[in-house]
Design a protein around this motif. Sequence first.
Motif, PDB file in Angstrom:
ATOM      1  N   LYS A  98       0.827  -1.204   0.000  1.00 15.51           N
ATOM      2  CA  LYS A  98       0.000   0.000   0.000  1.00 15.51           C
ATOM      3  C   LYS A  98       0.863   1.257   0.000  1.00 15.51           C
ATOM      4  O   LYS A  98       0.580   2.216  -0.726  1.00 15.51           O
ATOM      5  CB  LYS A  98      -0.922   0.015   1.221  1.00 15.51           C
ATOM      6  CG  LYS A  98      -2.064  -0.945   1.145  1.00 15.51           C
ATOM      7  CD  LYS A  98      -2.909  -0.867   2.414  1.00 15.51           C
ATOM      8  CE  LYS A  98      -3.982  -1.925   2.439  1.00 15.51           C
ATOM      9  NZ  LYS A  98      -4.748  -1.906   3.693  1.00 15.51           N
ATOM     10  N   VAL A  99       1.914   1.261   0.811  1.00 13.94           N
ATOM     11  CA  VAL A  99       2.802   2.426   0.873  1.00 13.94           C
ATOM     12  C   VAL A  99       3.509   2.621  -0.457  1.00 13.94           C
ATOM     13  O   VAL A  99       3.630   3.743  -0.954  1.00 13.94           O
ATOM     14  CB  VAL A  99       3.810   2.264   2.035  1.00 13.94           C
ATOM     15  CG1 VAL A  99       4.879   3.328   1.980  1.00 13.94           C
ATOM     16  CG2 VAL A  99       3.088   2.295   3.374  1.00 13.94           C
ATOM     17  N   GLU A 100       3.988   1.526  -1.056  1.00 12.03           N
ATOM     18  CA  GLU A 100       4.653   1.636  -2.353  1.00 12.03           C
ATOM     19  C   GLU A 100       3.699   2.147  -3.422  1.00 12.03           C
ATOM     20  O   GLU A 100       4.065   2.994  -4.233  1.00 12.03           O
ATOM     21  CB  GLU A 100       5.210   0.280  -2.784  1.00 12.03           C
ATOM     22  CG  GLU A 100       6.481  -0.121  -2.103  1.00 12.03           C
ATOM     23  CD  GLU A 100       7.023  -1.432  -2.635  1.00 12.03           C
ATOM     24  OE1 GLU A 100       6.389  -2.064  -3.508  1.00 12.03           O
ATOM     25  OE2 GLU A 100       8.097  -1.832  -2.177  1.00 12.03           O
ATOM     26  N   ALA A 101       2.488   1.651  -3.460  1.00 11.31           N
ATOM     27  CA  ALA A 101       1.520   2.059  -4.484  1.00 11.31           C
ATOM     28  C   ALA A 101       1.118   3.517  -4.320  1.00 11.31           C
ATOM     29  O   ALA A 101       0.815   4.193  -5.305  1.00 11.31           O
ATOM     30  CB  ALA A 101       0.290   1.166  -4.423  1.00 11.31           C
ATOM     31  N   ALA A 102       1.122   4.040  -3.094  1.00 13.29           N
ATOM     32  CA  ALA A 102       0.716   5.420  -2.852  1.00 13.29           C
ATOM     33  C   ALA A 102       1.845   6.417  -3.104  1.00 13.29           C
ATOM     34  O   ALA A 102       1.602   7.620  -3.138  1.00 13.29           O
ATOM     35  CB  ALA A 102       0.222   5.570  -1.416  1.00 13.29           C
ATOM     36  N   SER A 103       3.047   5.941  -3.310  1.00 16.90           N
ATOM     37  CA  SER A 103       4.183   6.832  -3.512  1.00 16.90           C
ATOM     38  C   SER A 103       4.060   7.581  -4.833  1.00 16.90           C
ATOM     39  O   SER A 103       3.553   7.052  -5.827  1.00 16.90           O
ATOM     40  CB  SER A 103       5.485   6.024  -3.512  1.00 16.90           C
ATOM     41  OG  SER A 103       6.572   6.864  -3.812  1.00 16.90           O
ATOM     42  N   GLU A 104       4.525   8.825  -4.830  1.00 18.31           N
ATOM     43  CA  GLU A 104       4.474   9.622  -6.058  1.00 18.31           C
ATOM     44  C   GLU A 104       5.678   9.358  -6.953  1.00 18.31           C
ATOM     45  O   GLU A 104       5.668   9.732  -8.125  1.00 18.31           O
ATOM     46  CB  GLU A 104       4.383  11.099  -5.698  1.00 18.31           C
ATOM     47  CG  GLU A 104       3.058  11.445  -5.034  1.00 18.31           C
ATOM     48  CD  GLU A 104       2.901  12.941  -4.810  1.00 18.31           C
ATOM     49  OE1 GLU A 104       3.563  13.720  -5.525  1.00 18.31           O
ATOM     50  OE2 GLU A 104       2.110  13.308  -3.938  1.00 18.31           O
ATOM     51  N   SER A 105       6.709   8.721  -6.424  1.00 17.51           N
ATOM     52  CA  SER A 105       7.890   8.395  -7.208  1.00 17.51           C
ATOM     53  C   SER A 105       7.582   7.217  -8.126  1.00 17.51           C
ATOM     54  O   SER A 105       7.088   6.178  -7.690  1.00 17.51           O
ATOM     55  CB  SER A 105       9.057   8.034  -6.286  1.00 17.51           C
ATOM     56  OG  SER A 105      10.133   7.529  -7.054  1.00 17.51           O
ATOM     57  N   LEU A 106       7.883   7.382  -9.408  1.00 21.37           N
ATOM     58  CA  LEU A 106       7.626   6.327 -10.376  1.00 21.37           C
ATOM     59  C   LEU A 106       8.494   5.102 -10.097  1.00 21.37           C
ATOM     60  O   LEU A 106       8.085   3.968 -10.349  1.00 21.37           O
ATOM     61  CB  LEU A 106       7.878   6.839 -11.794  1.00 21.37           C
ATOM     62  CG  LEU A 106       7.539   5.883 -12.923  1.00 21.37           C
ATOM     63  CD1 LEU A 106       6.045   5.560 -12.895  1.00 21.37           C
ATOM     64  CD2 LEU A 106       7.920   6.475 -14.253  1.00 21.37           C
ATOM     65  N   PHE A 107       9.681   5.314  -9.527  1.00 19.41           N
ATOM     66  CA  PHE A 107      10.568   4.195  -9.249  1.00 19.41           C
ATOM     67  C   PHE A 107      10.065   3.350  -8.078  1.00 19.41           C
ATOM     68  O   PHE A 107      10.376   2.174  -7.978  1.00 19.41           O
ATOM     69  CB  PHE A 107      11.986   4.680  -8.948  1.00 19.41           C
ATOM     70  CG  PHE A 107      12.666   5.231 -10.159  1.00 19.41           C
ATOM     71  CD1 PHE A 107      13.078   4.389 -11.176  1.00 19.41           C
ATOM     72  CD2 PHE A 107      12.872   6.588 -10.297  1.00 19.41           C
ATOM     73  CE1 PHE A 107      13.690   4.894 -12.305  1.00 19.41           C
ATOM     74  CE2 PHE A 107      13.486   7.087 -11.416  1.00 19.41           C
ATOM     75  CZ  PHE A 107      13.898   6.246 -12.428  1.00 19.41           C
ATOM     76  N   VAL A 108       9.288   3.929  -7.186  1.00 20.72           N
ATOM     77  CA  VAL A 108       8.755   3.193  -6.040  1.00 20.72           C
ATOM     78  C   VAL A 108       7.415   2.558  -6.380  1.00 20.72           C
ATOM     79  O   VAL A 108       7.190   1.374  -6.126  1.00 20.72           O
ATOM     80  CB  VAL A 108       8.627   4.120  -4.807  1.00 20.72           C
ATOM     81  CG1 VAL A 108       7.994   3.384  -3.649  1.00 20.72           C
ATOM     82  CG2 VAL A 108       9.982   4.658  -4.401  1.00 20.72           C
ATOM     83  N   SER A 109       6.518   3.323  -6.983  1.00 19.84           N
ATOM     84  CA  SER A 109       5.171   2.810  -7.242  1.00 19.84           C
ATOM     85  C   SER A 109       5.044   2.117  -8.588  1.00 19.84           C
ATOM     86  O   SER A 109       4.074   1.396  -8.809  1.00 19.84           O
ATOM     87  CB  SER A 109       4.157   3.957  -7.186  1.00 19.84           C
ATOM     88  OG  SER A 109       4.419   4.896  -8.211  1.00 19.84           O
ATOM     89  N   GLY A 110       5.974   2.298  -9.474  1.00 24.36           N
ATOM     90  CA  GLY A 110       5.816   1.778 -10.823  1.00 24.36           C
ATOM     91  C   GLY A 110       6.549   0.491 -11.123  1.00 24.36           C
ATOM     92  O   GLY A 110       6.411  -0.046 -12.215  1.00 24.36           O
ATOM     93  N   TRP A 111       7.316  -0.031 -10.163  1.00 22.76           N
ATOM     94  CA  TRP A 111       8.101  -1.221 -10.506  1.00 22.76           C
ATOM     95  C   TRP A 111       7.230  -2.453 -10.689  1.00 22.76           C
ATOM     96  O   TRP A 111       7.487  -3.258 -11.575  1.00 22.76           O
ATOM     97  CB  TRP A 111       9.209  -1.470  -9.482  1.00 22.76           C
ATOM     98  CG  TRP A 111       8.773  -2.049  -8.181  1.00 22.76           C
ATOM     99  CD1 TRP A 111       8.406  -1.377  -7.064  1.00 22.76           C
ATOM    100  CD2 TRP A 111       8.661  -3.440  -7.868  1.00 22.76           C
ATOM    101  NE1 TRP A 111       8.065  -2.259  -6.072  1.00 22.76           N
ATOM    102  CE2 TRP A 111       8.219  -3.535  -6.536  1.00 22.76           C
ATOM    103  CE3 TRP A 111       8.885  -4.615  -8.580  1.00 22.76           C
ATOM    104  CZ2 TRP A 111       7.999  -4.750  -5.910  1.00 22.76           C
ATOM    105  CZ3 TRP A 111       8.664  -5.822  -7.945  1.00 22.76           C
ATOM    106  CH2 TRP A 111       8.235  -5.882  -6.618  1.00 22.76           C
TER     107      TRP A 111
END
Length: 141
Positions: free
Chosen positions: A62-75
């Motif tokens: 959930k925390v990763e998906a909510a991140s605005e960084s593409l490298f965190v939420s987009g992997w």
Amino acid sequence: MNVLSNLVPFGGLLEKVFDRVFPNPEDKAKAQLEVLAMQQKGELAELAAITEGDKAQAEVNKVEAASESLFVSGWRPAVGWICAAALFAQYIGAPLVTYIGANAFGWTIPPRMDFSELLTLLFGLLGLGYFRTLDKKNAKP
């Protein structure tokens, strides 16, 4: 009655030990119940540990998906799309191009790729692992 041999590993051995240590059938039954309760507590503790791990991983997701960084939420989506594209290329694109190329242009057939690592990664992303199979086997929703 050989209760332990069916439920506990090395139950047949425990049954023989109980026969010698507890000649009284009531004492033997109490000891057998205690061993079975210990086994059940161990399994429940293991199940609780797995459940807690799953809950912790869900929170991280959930925390990763909510991140605005593409490298965190987009992997995860990126790896999913890469797996989908590779599976398409392997099982639809490559056979089609090989068939057309070999029949229309006389090309040689290229070797097939090994997809065992890709499928392992894809199944992990989709949650199609052993634990879900085990849940279905034990009739858990």
